[in-house]
Design a protein around this motif. Structure first.
Motif, PDB file in Angstrom:
ATOM      1  N   ILE A  93       0.857  -1.189   0.000  1.00 44.34           N
ATOM      2  CA  ILE A  93       0.000   0.000   0.000  1.00 44.34           C
ATOM      3  C   ILE A  93       0.890   1.234   0.000  1.00 44.34           C
ATOM      4  O   ILE A  93       1.665   1.440   0.936  1.00 44.34           O
ATOM      5  N   ASN A  94       0.787   2.032  -1.035  1.00 42.68           N
ATOM      6  CA  ASN A  94       1.624   3.226  -1.131  1.00 42.68           C
ATOM      7  C   ASN A  94       1.096   4.353  -0.254  1.00 42.68           C
ATOM      8  O   ASN A  94       1.795   4.891   0.592  1.00 42.68           O
ATOM      9  N   VAL A 135      -9.138  15.051   2.705  1.00 39.86           N
ATOM     10  CA  VAL A 135      -8.986  15.471   4.099  1.00 39.86           C
ATOM     11  C   VAL A 135      -7.531  15.312   4.541  1.00 39.86           C
ATOM     12  O   VAL A 135      -6.916  16.248   5.055  1.00 39.86           O
ATOM     13  N   ALA A 136      -6.994  14.102   4.347  1.00 42.47           N
ATOM     14  CA  ALA A 136      -5.632  13.832   4.788  1.00 42.47           C
ATOM     15  C   ALA A 136      -5.116  12.572   4.094  1.00 42.47           C
ATOM     16  O   ALA A 136      -5.901  11.688   3.750  1.00 42.47           O
ATOM     17  N   THR A 137      -3.803  12.524   3.892  1.00 38.26           N
ATOM     18  CA  THR A 137      -3.174  11.334   3.339  1.00 38.26           C
ATOM     19  C   THR A 137      -1.910  11.011   4.117  1.00 38.26           C
ATOM     20  O   THR A 137      -1.323  11.883   4.777  1.00 38.26           O
ATOM     21  N   ILE A 138      -1.496   9.752   4.025  1.00 32.52           N
ATOM     22  CA  ILE A 138      -0.266   9.317   4.671  1.00 32.52           C
ATOM     23  C   ILE A 138       0.391   8.264   3.792  1.00 32.52           C
ATOM     24  O   ILE A 138      -0.270   7.348   3.302  1.00 32.52           O
ATOM     25  N   THR A 139       1.700   8.419   3.586  1.00 27.34           N
ATOM     26  CA  THR A 139       2.429   7.445   2.781  1.00 27.34           C
ATOM     27  C   THR A 139       2.886   6.271   3.649  1.00 27.34           C
ATOM     28  O   THR A 139       2.788   6.312   4.885  1.00 27.34           O
ATOM     29  N   SER A 140       3.432   5.265   2.998  1.00 27.09           N
ATOM     30  CA  SER A 140       3.933   4.111   3.745  1.00 27.09           C
ATOM     31  C   SER A 140       5.097   4.506   4.643  1.00 27.09           C
ATOM     32  O   SER A 140       5.343   3.849   5.662  1.00 27.09           O
ATOM     33  N   GLY A 141       5.784   5.567   4.299  1.00 26.64           N
ATOM     34  CA  GLY A 141       6.886   6.046   5.120  1.00 26.64           C
ATOM     35  C   GLY A 141       6.481   7.009   6.225  1.00 26.64           C
ATOM     36  O   GLY A 141       7.325   7.446   7.008  1.00 26.64           O
ATOM     37  N   GLY A 142       5.194   7.344   6.256  1.00 32.71           N
ATOM     38  CA  GLY A 142       4.687   8.186   7.329  1.00 32.71           C
ATOM     39  C   GLY A 142       4.569   9.665   7.001  1.00 32.71           C
ATOM     40  O   GLY A 142       4.214  10.469   7.877  1.00 32.71           O
ATOM     41  N   THR A 168      -3.935  -0.791   8.060  1.00 30.02           N
ATOM     42  CA  THR A 168      -5.020   0.005   8.635  1.00 30.02           C
ATOM     43  C   THR A 168      -4.598   1.469   8.760  1.00 30.02           C
ATOM     44  O   THR A 168      -3.456   1.747   9.131  1.00 30.02           O
ATOM     45  N   ALA A 169      -5.529   2.346   8.458  1.00 34.17           N
ATOM     46  CA  ALA A 169      -5.310   3.778   8.639  1.00 34.17           C
ATOM     47  C   ALA A 169      -6.340   4.313   9.621  1.00 34.17           C
ATOM     48  O   ALA A 169      -7.445   3.772   9.740  1.00 34.17           O
ATOM     49  N   CYS A 195     -12.532   6.229   2.947  1.00 29.58           N
ATOM     50  CA  CYS A 195     -11.140   5.800   2.968  1.00 29.58           C
ATOM     51  C   CYS A 195     -10.688   5.502   1.549  1.00 29.58           C
ATOM     52  O   CYS A 195     -11.451   4.971   0.734  1.00 29.58           O
ATOM     53  N   ASN A 196      -9.450   5.841   1.262  1.00 29.65           N
ATOM     54  CA  ASN A 196      -8.858   5.591  -0.057  1.00 29.65           C
ATOM     55  C   ASN A 196      -7.487   4.975   0.135  1.00 29.65           C
ATOM     56  O   ASN A 196      -6.754   5.341   1.062  1.00 29.65           O
ATOM     57  N   ALA A 197      -7.150   4.028  -0.731  1.00 32.76           N
ATOM     58  CA  ALA A 197      -5.820   3.426  -0.687  1.00 32.76           C
ATOM     59  C   ALA A 197      -5.289   3.266  -2.109  1.00 32.76           C
ATOM     60  O   ALA A 197      -6.008   2.774  -2.986  1.00 32.76           O
ATOM     61  N   ILE A 198      -4.063   3.686  -2.307  1.00 34.23           N
ATOM     62  CA  ILE A 198      -3.360   3.455  -3.567  1.00 34.23           C
ATOM     63  C   ILE A 198      -2.466   2.259  -3.321  1.00 34.23           C
ATOM     64  O   ILE A 198      -1.500   2.346  -2.557  1.00 34.23           O
ATOM     65  N   LEU A 199      -2.809   1.142  -3.930  1.00 30.06           N
ATOM     66  CA  LEU A 199      -2.109  -0.079  -3.577  1.00 30.06           C
ATOM     67  C   LEU A 199      -1.892  -0.981  -4.776  1.00 30.06           C
ATOM     68  O   LEU A 199      -2.535  -0.851  -5.817  1.00 30.06           O
ATOM     69  N   ARG A 200      -0.982  -1.909  -4.572  1.00 33.37           N
ATOM     70  CA  ARG A 200      -0.733  -2.963  -5.546  1.00 33.37           C
ATOM     71  C   ARG A 200      -1.263  -4.257  -4.950  1.00 33.37           C
ATOM     72  O   ARG A 200      -0.857  -4.646  -3.849  1.00 33.37           O
ATOM     73  N   SER A 201      -2.183  -4.859  -5.662  1.00 34.16           N
ATOM     74  CA  SER A 201      -2.714  -6.121  -5.167  1.00 34.16           C
ATOM     75  C   SER A 201      -1.728  -7.247  -5.463  1.00 34.16           C
ATOM     76  O   SER A 201      -0.766  -7.074  -6.209  1.00 34.16           O
ATOM     77  N   GLY A 202      -1.989  -8.404  -4.887  1.00 35.30           N
ATOM     78  CA  GLY A 202      -1.107  -9.535  -5.076  1.00 35.30           C
ATOM     79  C   GLY A 202      -1.188 -10.142  -6.464  1.00 35.30           C
ATOM     80  O   GLY A 202      -0.357 -10.979  -6.816  1.00 35.30           O
TER      81      GLY A 202
END
Length: 121
Positions: A31-32, A48-55, A77-78, A95-102
């Motif tokens: 999850i990016n 509203v707000a976003t957070i990267t995998s690095g915080g 989880t966010a 909630c929104n997630a920019i992710l790569r699925s398996g």
């Protein structure tokens, strides 16, 4: 199949607090970015707000100093801690997630079903 499930919405008086959670599940490789958006009746959906995998975090000006986004990478989880809530914060929060699925080499945006937050004056 990837799912995002929000929880924690509800009715609160102005000045109160709520904590939203968003759990991503399914075949997830990585999850990016995770984020929260909101949509009030008759208005567009706004960030509203976003957070990267690095915080690294980013906030809309209207919530800076009142809302805090965080995430648990191990649990996919966010969270959105909302303090000093105002009636104008009333909206459906997504909630929104920019992710790569398996099952893919590409990243896509996924959305949760939304949770209602109502702030009474």
């Amino acid at each position: 199949q990837v799912q995002l499930v929000e929880s924690g919405g509800g009715l609160v008086q102005a000045g109160g607090s709520l904590r939203l959670s968003c759990a991503a599940s399914g075949s997830i490789f990585s999850i990016n970015v995770m984020g929260w958006y909101r949509q009030a009746p008759g208005k567009q959906r706004d960030l509203v707000a976003t957070i990267t995998s690095g915080g690294t975090t980013m906030y809309a000006d209207s919530v800076k100093g009142r809302f805090t986004i965080s995430r648990d990478n191990a649990q996919n989880t966010a969270y959105l801690q909302m303090n000093s809530l105002k009636p104008e914060d009333t909206a459906v929060y997504y909630c929104n997630a920019i992710l790569r699925s398996g099952t893919s080499v590409y990243t896509y945006a996924y959305w949760g079903q939304g949770t209602q937050v109502t702030v009474s004056s």
